[in-house]
Design a protein around this motif. Sequence first.
Motif, PDB file in Angstrom:
ATOM      1  N   TYR A 111     104.841 -61.817  22.901  1.00  0.00           N
ATOM      2  CA  TYR A 111     106.226 -62.311  22.869  1.00  0.00           C
ATOM      3  C   TYR A 111     106.226 -63.828  22.629  1.00  0.00           C
ATOM      4  O   TYR A 111     106.961 -64.325  21.783  1.00  0.00           O
ATOM      5  CB  TYR A 111     106.926 -61.962  24.190  1.00  0.00           C
ATOM      6  N   PHE A 112     105.392 -64.551  23.367  1.00  0.00           N
ATOM      7  CA  PHE A 112     105.295 -66.001  23.170  1.00  0.00           C
ATOM      8  C   PHE A 112     104.811 -66.320  21.759  1.00  0.00           C
ATOM      9  O   PHE A 112     105.328 -67.223  21.103  1.00  0.00           O
ATOM     10  CB  PHE A 112     104.349 -66.627  24.195  1.00  0.00           C
ATOM     11  N   HIS A 113     103.807 -65.591  21.299  1.00  0.00           N
ATOM     12  CA  HIS A 113     103.265 -65.804  19.950  1.00  0.00           C
ATOM     13  C   HIS A 113     104.372 -65.702  18.900  1.00  0.00           C
ATOM     14  O   HIS A 113     104.477 -66.558  18.026  1.00  0.00           O
ATOM     15  CB  HIS A 113     102.156 -64.786  19.661  1.00  0.00           C
ATOM     16  N   THR A 114     105.200 -64.648  18.999  1.00  0.00           N
ATOM     17  CA  THR A 114     106.230 -64.462  17.978  1.00  0.00           C
ATOM     18  C   THR A 114     107.236 -65.605  18.001  1.00  0.00           C
ATOM     19  O   THR A 114     107.702 -66.032  16.942  1.00  0.00           O
ATOM     20  CB  THR A 114     106.947 -63.106  18.124  1.00  0.00           C
ATOM     21  N   HIS A 115     107.556 -66.120  19.180  1.00  0.00           N
ATOM     22  CA  HIS A 115     108.489 -67.251  19.253  1.00  0.00           C
ATOM     23  C   HIS A 115     107.848 -68.532  18.734  1.00  0.00           C
ATOM     24  O   HIS A 115     108.488 -69.301  18.020  1.00  0.00           O
ATOM     25  CB  HIS A 115     109.021 -67.422  20.680  1.00  0.00           C
TER      26      HIS A 115
ATOM     27  N   ARG B 161      98.865 -69.295  17.156  1.00  0.00           N
ATOM     28  CA  ARG B 161      97.538 -68.698  16.965  1.00  0.00           C
ATOM     29  C   ARG B 161      96.818 -68.514  18.307  1.00  0.00           C
ATOM     30  O   ARG B 161      96.200 -67.481  18.550  1.00  0.00           O
ATOM     31  CB  ARG B 161      96.698 -69.569  16.024  1.00  0.00           C
ATOM     32  N   ILE B 162      96.912 -69.492  19.178  1.00  0.00           N
ATOM     33  CA  ILE B 162      96.274 -69.389  20.497  1.00  0.00           C
ATOM     34  C   ILE B 162      96.813 -68.172  21.248  1.00  0.00           C
ATOM     35  O   ILE B 162      96.047 -67.362  21.767  1.00  0.00           O
ATOM     36  CB  ILE B 162      96.510 -70.671  21.330  1.00  0.00           C
ATOM     37  N   LEU B 163      98.146 -68.040  21.309  1.00  0.00           N
ATOM     38  CA  LEU B 163      98.734 -66.928  22.063  1.00  0.00           C
ATOM     39  C   LEU B 163      98.402 -65.585  21.434  1.00  0.00           C
ATOM     40  O   LEU B 163      98.153 -64.597  22.141  1.00  0.00           O
ATOM     41  CB  LEU B 163     100.250 -67.110  22.189  1.00  0.00           C
TER      42      LEU B 163
ATOM     43  N   GLU C 103      95.632 -64.846  19.686  1.00  0.00           N
ATOM     44  CA  GLU C 103      94.216 -64.561  19.969  1.00  0.00           C
ATOM     45  C   GLU C 103      93.996 -64.146  21.415  1.00  0.00           C
ATOM     46  O   GLU C 103      93.227 -63.227  21.693  1.00  0.00           O
ATOM     47  CB  GLU C 103      93.351 -65.767  19.607  1.00  0.00           C
ATOM     48  N   ILE C 104      94.675 -64.810  22.338  1.00  0.00           N
ATOM     49  CA  ILE C 104      94.509 -64.452  23.748  1.00  0.00           C
ATOM     50  C   ILE C 104      95.149 -63.095  24.031  1.00  0.00           C
ATOM     51  O   ILE C 104      94.603 -62.296  24.799  1.00  0.00           O
ATOM     52  CB  ILE C 104      95.024 -65.575  24.672  1.00  0.00           C
ATOM     53  N   SER C 105      96.274 -62.794  23.390  1.00  0.00           N
ATOM     54  CA  SER C 105      96.881 -61.471  23.540  1.00  0.00           C
ATOM     55  C   SER C 105      95.910 -60.382  23.088  1.00  0.00           C
ATOM     56  O   SER C 105      95.754 -59.358  23.762  1.00  0.00           O
ATOM     57  CB  SER C 105      98.178 -61.390  22.724  1.00  0.00           C
ATOM     58  N   ILE C 106      95.239 -60.607  21.987  1.00  0.00           N
ATOM     59  CA  ILE C 106      94.261 -59.639  21.485  1.00  0.00           C
ATOM     60  C   ILE C 106      93.072 -59.529  22.443  1.00  0.00           C
ATOM     61  O   ILE C 106      92.565 -58.425  22.676  1.00  0.00           O
ATOM     62  CB  ILE C 106      93.826 -60.007  20.053  1.00  0.00           C
ATOM     63  N   ALA C 107      92.651 -60.641  23.023  1.00  0.00           N
ATOM     64  CA  ALA C 107      91.569 -60.599  24.018  1.00  0.00           C
ATOM     65  C   ALA C 107      91.979 -59.739  25.211  1.00  0.00           C
ATOM     66  O   ALA C 107      91.173 -58.954  25.729  1.00  0.00           O
ATOM     67  CB  ALA C 107      91.201 -62.010  24.468  1.00  0.00           C
ATOM     68  N   GLU C 108      93.234 -59.862  25.628  1.00  0.00           N
ATOM     69  CA  GLU C 108      93.718 -59.038  26.741  1.00  0.00           C
ATOM     70  C   GLU C 108      93.686 -57.557  26.351  1.00  0.00           C
ATOM     71  O   GLU C 108      93.374 -56.696  27.174  1.00  0.00           O
ATOM     72  CB  GLU C 108      95.129 -59.459  27.164  1.00  0.00           C
ATOM     73  N   MET C 109      93.980 -57.260  25.096  1.00  0.00           N
ATOM     74  CA  MET C 109      93.912 -55.870  24.629  1.00  0.00           C
ATOM     75  C   MET C 109      92.479 -55.333  24.687  1.00  0.00           C
ATOM     76  O   MET C 109      92.268 -54.163  25.021  1.00  0.00           O
ATOM     77  CB  MET C 109      94.447 -55.760  23.200  1.00  0.00           C
TER      78      MET C 109
END
Length: 178
Positions: free
Chosen positions: A34-38, A49-51, A53-59
């Motif tokens: 959600y943060f990434h898209t905003h 990009r940071i958000l 990549e970290i979202s994908i790491a959480e996945m």
Amino acid sequence: METQVKTENKYRVSIDLLNDAVGKEIATSLQYMYFHTHFEDDRYRYLSRILREISIAEMRHIEEFSDRILFLQGDVDMNPSFRTRRITEPKEMLRLAMQLEQSTIDSYNEASRIASECKDAVTHRMFQDVIAEEERHLDTFRTELQNLIDYGGEYLALQSAAGSEQASRSFGRSGGEE
């Protein structure tokens, strides 16, 4: 008629700890996306990009924890532990991200301890490995929040300008130039 005796899984505690972690990781991944898209919409390319990549790491953590649950012959509970919060102000986004990471670190330290007490060395080690990665995420969010505090709008303006520059180059490559 055949009766099946249901035996208690000796890894029930670990399975519950891992399922709790899956819920946290799902919710956190969704929050960061959600943060990434905003950030992307505002053309804050670096933060976006940071958000992402970290979202994908959480996945990836979801997948690792799920694999472990299935190995322990449990069932995975794929439900987020909290709803995505609608925050769009960059400093508040990073503050929430820091809170989520710190809460996760604290929770996984406790889960690691409990898994160790239950003589589940692999789950114990999994939590320890993920804690190290979550600490890196926390450090990244701290750094970015400090940059926003120190440089304010200029920090975001530079990211927006960089995002606009890239968008204009992409537009030119896609045949949009006359």
